[in-house]
Design an enzyme around this catalytic site. Structure first.
Site, short mmCIF file in Angstrom:
data_model
loop_
_atom_site.label_atom_id
_atom_site.label_comp_id
_atom_site.label_asym_id
_atom_site.label_seq_id
_atom_site.Cartn_x
_atom_site.Cartn_y
_atom_site.Cartn_z
N ILE A 169 0.81 -1.23 0.00
CA ILE A 169 0.00 0.00 0.00
C ILE A 169 0.84 1.27 0.00
O ILE A 169 0.30 2.37 -0.12
CB ILE A 169 -0.98 0.03 1.20
N GLY A 170 2.15 1.15 0.12
CA GLY A 170 2.96 2.36 0.10
C GLY A 170 4.44 2.07 0.25
O GLY A 170 4.84 0.95 0.59
N GLU A 171 5.23 3.08 0.00
CA GLU A 171 6.68 2.95 0.13
C GLU A 171 7.24 4.24 0.69
O GLU A 171 6.92 5.33 0.20
CB GLU A 171 7.32 2.63 -1.22
N GLY A 172 8.04 4.13 1.75
CA GLY A 172 8.61 5.30 2.39
C GLY A 172 10.11 5.34 2.25
O GLY A 172 10.71 4.58 1.49
N GLY A 185 11.52 1.95 3.92
CA GLY A 185 10.94 0.64 3.68
C GLY A 185 9.58 0.70 3.00
O GLY A 185 9.10 1.78 2.65
N VAL A 186 9.00 -0.48 2.82
CA VAL A 186 7.69 -0.57 2.18
C VAL A 186 6.63 -0.87 3.22
O VAL A 186 6.91 -1.41 4.29
CB VAL A 186 7.69 -1.68 1.10
N LYS A 230 5.10 -2.16 8.25
CA LYS A 230 6.20 -1.45 7.60
C LYS A 230 7.47 -2.29 7.71
O LYS A 230 7.91 -2.64 8.80
CB LYS A 230 6.42 -0.08 8.26
N ASP A 286 7.75 17.49 11.93
CA ASP A 286 7.37 17.32 10.53
C ASP A 286 5.85 17.23 10.39
O ASP A 286 5.32 16.37 9.69
CB ASP A 286 8.02 16.07 9.93
#
Length: 360
Positions: A10-13, A16-17, A33, A130
């Site tokens: 569902i996502g990648e940062g 990591g994924v 994560k 942030d």
């Protein structure tokens, strides 16, 4: 890893994924994560980025309804996995969805949850550093939660210095733009003031293209900082003198905002960090007790693209909860049947009385 069924990416940062998964035992939907372990600069000997370790440590200590919940940590095949409650969308999606009309009561609800989350951080000596709309996640029940603590830091030690290169530039406080290395929770309050403005405007309030342009945007909107309104500003490492510019009255920009909303945002977006309102005081501001009552989180608007999947997830969650309830009831019934089927113990007094009666 055996406890979870991995369903989809569902996502990648940065580190990591993120995948959606289900807890096998309960049916709970979670986000996992995966932290990459690659030996590069600014990492431990184990190859885990210091920011990831810092985020883990902070989230283990921070437990609050408006902070994303770290449910589990485990290692598998030389990787580290963080298990979070699955969040459905972020505040940026709400702001950008033109099909949504944000009512004053909705904005008040978002602001209340945001301030409650950051107040918990500051009470535990944590700077988020942030805060921005896409780091404010929404749960299946409409609860807003602070996320992405990769830039967060503990504060409070005397003479402790930080990098001024924190916070996404639209939401970066002027002291950071001027190079301050010693600062406190007021940097988060500035970011919250910018988010408050964005909720009302439905577009970023101070969209600078770089540090100098960001300062120009701030001066154009709020006037020019000087020793009169911000003692000590000229001594900051990267101070630049800008042409004097008058502030644009908030009421002129936020025409539909209440007087209380205007007063609160004006106390958040002050040049002098020492004069900015604290999160605790902001929660006690008349904005939250006067005028319209804040919207119940469950009734907050849902981005159009998420409505169908949200309804489906709520139905699945309801079914899982019903199945778990039935299972618990069956277990209770079985326990009661086992208790009832056991023979009653013979009382010694009754045995003696029976023997005496037989002798007579």
């Amino acid at each position: 890893m055996d406890k979870y069924n991995i369903e989809a990416l569902i996502g990648e940062g940065t580190y990591g994924v993120v995948s959606r998964a289900t807890v096998k035992a309960t049916g709970q939907i979670v986000a996992i994560k995966k932290i990459r372990k690659i030996l590069i600069q600014n990492q431990t000997d184990d190859g885990i980025n210091f920011s990831a370790i810092r985020e883990i440590k902070i989230l283990q200590e921070l437990k609050h309804d408006n902070v994303v919940n770290l449910l589990d940590i485990f290692a598998h095949k030389s990787n580290v996995y963080l298990v979070f409650e699955l969040m459905q969308w972020d505040l940026q999606e709400v702001i950008e969805d033109k099909s949504i009309i944000l009512k004053p009561a909705d904005i008040k609800s978002y602001m209340k949850m945001l301030l409650q989350g950051i107040e918990a951080c500051h009470r535990n000596w944590v700077l988020h550093r942030d805060l921005k709309p896409n780091n404010l996640l929404m749960s299946i029940n409409g609860d807003l939660k602070l996320a992405d603590f990769g830039l967060a830091r503990q504060y409070g030690s005397p003479n402790k210095v930080f990098s001024p290169q924190a916070v996404t530039i639209f939401y970066r406080a002027p002291e950071l733009l001027f190079g301050a290395k010693s600062y406190g929770p007021s940097v988060d309050i500035w970011s919250i003031g910018c988010i408050f403005a964005e909720l009302m405007l439905r577009t970023p309030y101070l969209p600078g293209t770089g540090e100098i342009d960001q300062l120009r945007k701030i001066c154009s909107a709020l006037g020019t900082p000087n020793e009169s309104n911000w003692p000590g500003v000229t001594c900051l490492p990267n101070y630049i003198k800008f042409t004097d510019h008058p502030a644009t009255p908030f009421k002129q920009l936020f025409t539909a905002a209440s007087d209380e909303a205007i007063d609160l945002i004006s106390k958040m977006l002050l040049f002098n960090p020492s004069n900015r309102i604290s999160a605790a005081d902001a929660l006690n501001h008349p904005y939250f007790t006067s005028g319209v009552k804040h919207t119940n989180p469950a009734d907050l608007p849902v981005p159009f693209a998420k409505k169908a999947s949200l309804l489906q997830q709520r139905q699945v969650l309801a079914q899982v909860q019903q199945q778990l309830l039935q299972k618990q009831q069956q277990q209770q019934q079985q326990q009661q049947q086992q208790i009832q089927s056991q023979p009653e113990p013979i009382q010694v007094d009754n045995v003696e009385q029976t023997q005496q009666a037989q002798q007579v």
